[in-house]
Design an enzyme around this catalytic site. Structure first.
Site, PDB file in Angstrom:
ATOM      1  N   SER A 435      49.084  23.480 -61.526  1.00 41.03           N
ATOM      2  CA  SER A 435      48.034  24.673 -60.911  1.00 41.03           C
ATOM      3  C   SER A 435      48.311  24.906 -59.358  1.00 41.03           C
ATOM      4  O   SER A 435      47.664  25.786 -58.715  1.00 41.03           O
ATOM      5  CB  SER A 435      46.660  24.242 -61.128  1.00 41.03           C
ATOM      6  OG  SER A 435      46.636  23.025 -60.246  1.00 41.03           O
ATOM      7  N   HIS A 456      50.404  29.046 -65.909  1.00 42.66           N
ATOM      8  CA  HIS A 456      48.977  28.028 -65.489  1.00 42.66           C
ATOM      9  C   HIS A 456      47.949  28.634 -66.343  1.00 42.66           C
ATOM     10  O   HIS A 456      47.246  29.597 -66.084  1.00 42.66           O
ATOM     11  CB  HIS A 456      48.694  28.319 -63.926  1.00 42.66           C
ATOM     12  CG  HIS A 456      47.690  27.582 -63.513  1.00 42.66           C
ATOM     13  ND1 HIS A 456      46.790  28.262 -62.520  1.00 42.66           N
ATOM     14  CD2 HIS A 456      46.983  26.581 -63.646  1.00 42.66           C
ATOM     15  CE1 HIS A 456      45.873  27.321 -62.180  1.00 42.66           C
ATOM     16  NE2 HIS A 456      45.883  26.298 -63.250  1.00 42.66           N
ATOM     17  N   GLU A 468      47.987  32.449 -65.513  1.00 41.59           N
ATOM     18  CA  GLU A 468      48.842  32.752 -64.516  1.00 41.59           C
ATOM     19  C   GLU A 468      50.437  32.440 -64.876  1.00 41.59           C
ATOM     20  O   GLU A 468      50.696  31.422 -65.304  1.00 41.59           O
ATOM     21  CB  GLU A 468      48.743  32.095 -63.097  1.00 41.59           C
ATOM     22  CG  GLU A 468      47.553  32.563 -62.580  1.00 41.59           C
ATOM     23  CD  GLU A 468      47.043  31.631 -61.331  1.00 41.59           C
ATOM     24  OE1 GLU A 468      47.204  32.609 -60.326  1.00 41.59           O
ATOM     25  OE2 GLU A 468      47.312  30.446 -61.212  1.00 41.59           O
ATOM     26  N   ASN A 506      43.874  29.341 -57.426  1.00 40.25           N
ATOM     27  CA  ASN A 506      43.704  28.249 -56.640  1.00 40.25           C
ATOM     28  C   ASN A 506      43.823  28.662 -55.034  1.00 40.25           C
ATOM     29  O   ASN A 506      42.977  28.014 -54.395  1.00 40.25           O
ATOM     30  CB  ASN A 506      44.554  26.815 -57.053  1.00 40.25           C
ATOM     31  CG  ASN A 506      44.009  26.298 -58.126  1.00 40.25           C
ATOM     32  OD1 ASN A 506      42.643  26.131 -58.263  1.00 40.25           O
ATOM     33  ND2 ASN A 506      44.683  25.536 -58.955  1.00 40.25           N
TER      34      ASN A 506
END
Ligand code: T1G
Length: 713
Positions: A435, A456, A468, A506
């Site tokens: 991540s 991800h 992702e 993130n």
């Protein structure tokens, strides 16, 4: 009178005086009802009425997988006033009223998507036959576009299946499989696709002969008790209104308006109901909420065809997927890949007990679909047979794609890469579910960096729509298209993002979570923080999200981000204390909230001791929201400026699907446009003076402010 060339509707006469009408919008992938199509329908039904040899109509789509996808949404974008939109709705109602009152019976043969105005058309027909094919889906998704069913759907569906069942579909914008639509009484017959035409024509012939369809009372005795009388209905509407307000928090006006259109119609009759329905449709169609939701619709359909790279090579087909790491994420990936993609999955973990646990968790996803009748017993057995696992890499040799979902640690992931490379073929794609860790860092440990990519997923994998896809600078284009295609096959919306620490999600979520930690330390109560952000439009507040994600995972993420981006990502002491005390969140049964038997309880008062703060107030609510939102928008602008996402569209769809950024605000970049870059820069400077450099406006925002422009010009 033959239809003009290029017309969307054509027809021919078959035995028994049945006119077989075919709707096939030339040059379009789906049938949709535009103004031009309405004229075609009008002209066709005129001709059918005039032709004495026509005794009944059987109506079909000429498209492979869609019956009718509804009204043409592109026409809504052009609507300038509520009055104009009301007229559009009233025109649609008038056309379907003509079909409903047509002197010759009309039967609809439904295969594929039958949505919105498409279902409203079918509801205006006297008889509906549907194919029992997985692509046959029936529903009224209008509220997902900030609208309501404006061509009579709020009137005809409740009268056909009862108020409660109709509200269940209309207020949530649900789309049902054909089997469920048959059980609800939306369609009269369910048949294999191969005989749909014959059965529908036969029904039309029977009706031409005077046969009348007989329908059972919707909802049985309970239906009569609750739907069948004004008192019962009042209870139904009151409960529905309460539920809608709890879910929308007043941020989405469409469900309440739809509820009113249904209630008004059942109280005052069809004609009055249609009029009220058109008025409410008009008001909704010009709201900013509807505009935003329509933009998201077109963004997601465009993303369905976008491989995220120029001139994408054709993707390789994945027959076998390898999954390394049978933990919560690995098992979620395995189960979803089978449930959605029907692919053969081989799991691997360090020892058999872990593998067995992972296989069981993956299988739960399939069991859940059987329980909710999304698949038949036969399909369930077939899918379960696709799942296997071991504590060795046996069977990985045949995998075209291997997804690694092991602990978020660079060395561990590099070791797994080396092992997979030696156990699999030269063309096998290695996708890491990291991540935060840059893909190039993982790939550099292997021998085939051009076959390494990031994929991800978000927790829980079976439910979260985003993935992702992160190519490194060395990843082959064919590896990107193969990975994007497989993400779609898993029912996900992939966005291709640049290889940098934290990628997109993130990168923009961490400052927001960190700021929540700062506010806790300043005395804001946990419940207050979560309440304010849920009212802002998030599905859950930042503290609840931290408990869901896991404080230990959060600590790993913040560590990588702090190392990569410096002080503005400095870890918040409050969170470090939580990890030290084993308060990882829901998975540990304790975090900021208490959990008993997996169920979330209230805030654990003891937690304030751990984070070294007391909930004695902190900044005022408006400032709390502003700090949380602006710190995210600032980082989003900075990351977009660095090209982490290819377009604001990808960034906004990513944030909405990835962590539930409020859809009615359009996503962080669209929201920044609404607020205005200059205003945001001003507020950030004020916050930076007061709270520190983490609020310093990004160059990207300053640049937009200077040029007085937007992310979406
Ligand atoms: N209007 C305009 N364009 C549409 C459309 C529609 N209703 N449906 C699909 N398209 C376009 C889409 O943008 C894409 O375009 C192409 O068709 C293929 O779509 C009065 C007010 C039908 C299940 O909400 O859910 O009726 O990118 O890639 O994956 O009460 O499209 O190729 O240029 O998605 O096979 C209600 C919306 C309208 C359904 C097919 N209807 N559509 O999925 O193909 S409001 C909906 C879908 C209404 C009335 C009200 C899906 C699909 P392009 P696609 P797909």
């Amino acid at each position: 009178m033959a239809p003009p060339p290029g017309a969307a509707l054509t027809w021919e006469l078959v035995d028994g005086g049945v006119a077989v009408v075919t709707f096939d919008l030339k040059g379009e992938p789906v049938n949709k009802i535009s103004r031009a199509v309405k004229q075609d329908v009008q002209a066709t039904f005129e001709a059918l009425e005039q032709d004495p040899s026509v005794k009944a109509i059987a109506f079909f789509s000429g498209k492979a997988d869609t019956f009718i996808a509804g009204a043409d949404i592109e026409e809504f974008v052009a609507l300038a006033t509520a009055a104009e939109a009301e007229r559009l709705s009233a025109e649609g109602q008038a056309l379907l009223e003509r079909v409903a009152r047509f002197p010759k019976p009309v039967a609809a043969g439904i295969h594929g998507a039958c949505l919105g105005g498409g279902l409203e058309f079918a509801l205006a027909c006297r008889y509906r036959v549907a194919s029992d094919h997985p692509r046959t889906q029936l529903g009224l998704p209008e509220v997902q576009l900030g609208l309501l069913p404006g061509a009579g759907g709020c009137q005809r569906l409740p009268r056909l299946i009862g108020a409660r069942a109709a509200l269940d579909i209309i207020l949530a914008g649900k789309v049902e499989r054909a089997q469920k639509a048959f059980r609800l009484g939306i369609v009269d017959e369910l048949v294999p696709h191969a005989i749909l035409k014959d059965i529908t024509i036969a029904a039309a012939q029977r009706m031409a002969g005077g046969w009348q369809p007989r329908r059972r009372r919707p909802g049985g005795f309970t239906g009569w008790l609750l739907d069948g009388n004004p008192l019962g209905r009042r209870l139904v509407f009151r409960a529905a209104r309460k539920q809608v307000l709890a879910q929308t928090r007043g941020n989405y006006p469409a469900p309440l308006a739809a509820l009113e259109a249904v209630e008004f119609g059942l109280k005052h009759g069809m004609a009055a109901g249609l009029k009220r329905e058109a008025e409410l449709f008009g008001q909704l169609a010009v709201t900013d909420v509807s505009r935003k939701l329509v933009q998201i619709f077109f963004a997601t359909t465009a993303l369905k065809k976008d491989f995220g790279i120029p001139n994408p090579p054709p993707p390789a087909t994945v027959h076998r997927l390898g999954v390394v790491g049978a933990g919560f994420m690995g098992a979620g990936i395995a189960g979803t890949a089978i449930a959605q993609g029907g692919v053969d999955v081989r799991m691997k973990d360090a020892d058999l007990p872990r593998v067995t646990k992972g296989l069981a968790t993956a299988r739960e996803i399939l069991d859940d679909r059987l329980k909710r009748r999304r698949i038949t017993k036969y399909e369930h057995a077939r899918l379960v047979a696709l799942l296997s696992g071991s504590d060795t890499y046996t069977g990985f040799g045949r995998a075209e794609l291997v997804i690694e979902a092991v602990f978020e640690d660079l060395q561990v992931k590099q070791q797994v890469l080396r092992e997979v490379e030696s156990a699999s073929g030269p063309e096998t794609v290695f996708a890491s579910n990291t991540s935060t860790i840059p893909i190039r860092r993982i790939a550099e440990a292997g021998g085939r960096p051009e076959h390494v990519i990031g994929m991800h997923f978000f927790s829980p994998v079976a439910r979260m729509p985003l993935v992702e896809v992160i190519p490194s600078t060395r990843t082959l284009p064919a590896v990107v298209s193969t990975t994007v295609a497989f993400g779609r096959r898993m029912g996900k919306t992939p966005i291709v993002v640049k290889d940098s620490p934290g990628f997109w999600i993130n990168r923009i979520l961490t400052p927001y979570m960190n700021e929540a930690g700062q506010l806790l330390v300043e005395g804001v109560a946990i419940e207050e923080l979560d309440r304010l952000m849920v009212e802002f439009g998030f599905p859950v507040g930042p503290i609840t999200l931290m408990d869901e994600v896991g404080l230990d995972v959060g600590e790993k993420v913040i560590g990588v981000m702090h190392e990569a981006y410096g002080e503005r990502f400095a870890p918040v002491p409050a969170f470090a204390g939580m990890v030290k005390s084993g308060r990882f969140g829901r998975k540990a049964g304790k975090g900021f909230y208490q959990y008993a038997g997996g169920k979330k309880g209230g805030v654990d008062p003891a937690v304030y001791e751990v984070i070294g703060a007391q909930p004695n107030g902190g900044p005022r609510p408006a400032e709390i929201i502003q700090r949380l939102v602006l710190v995210m928008l600032n980082e989003a602008a900075r990351a977009a400026g660095e090209g982490i996402v290819r377009s604001p569209r990808d960034g906004d769809v990513g944030a909405i699907f990835g962590f539930g950024f409020p859809p009615f605000r359009g996503g962080p970049l669209r929201h920044a446009d609404d607020l205005g870059a200059a205003r945001i820069v001003g507020e950030l400077e004020r916050l930076a003076d007061r709270y520190g450099a983490r609020f310093a406006p990004s160059d990207a925002l300053r640049d937009l402010a200077q040029r007085n422009t937007k992310f979406y010009p």
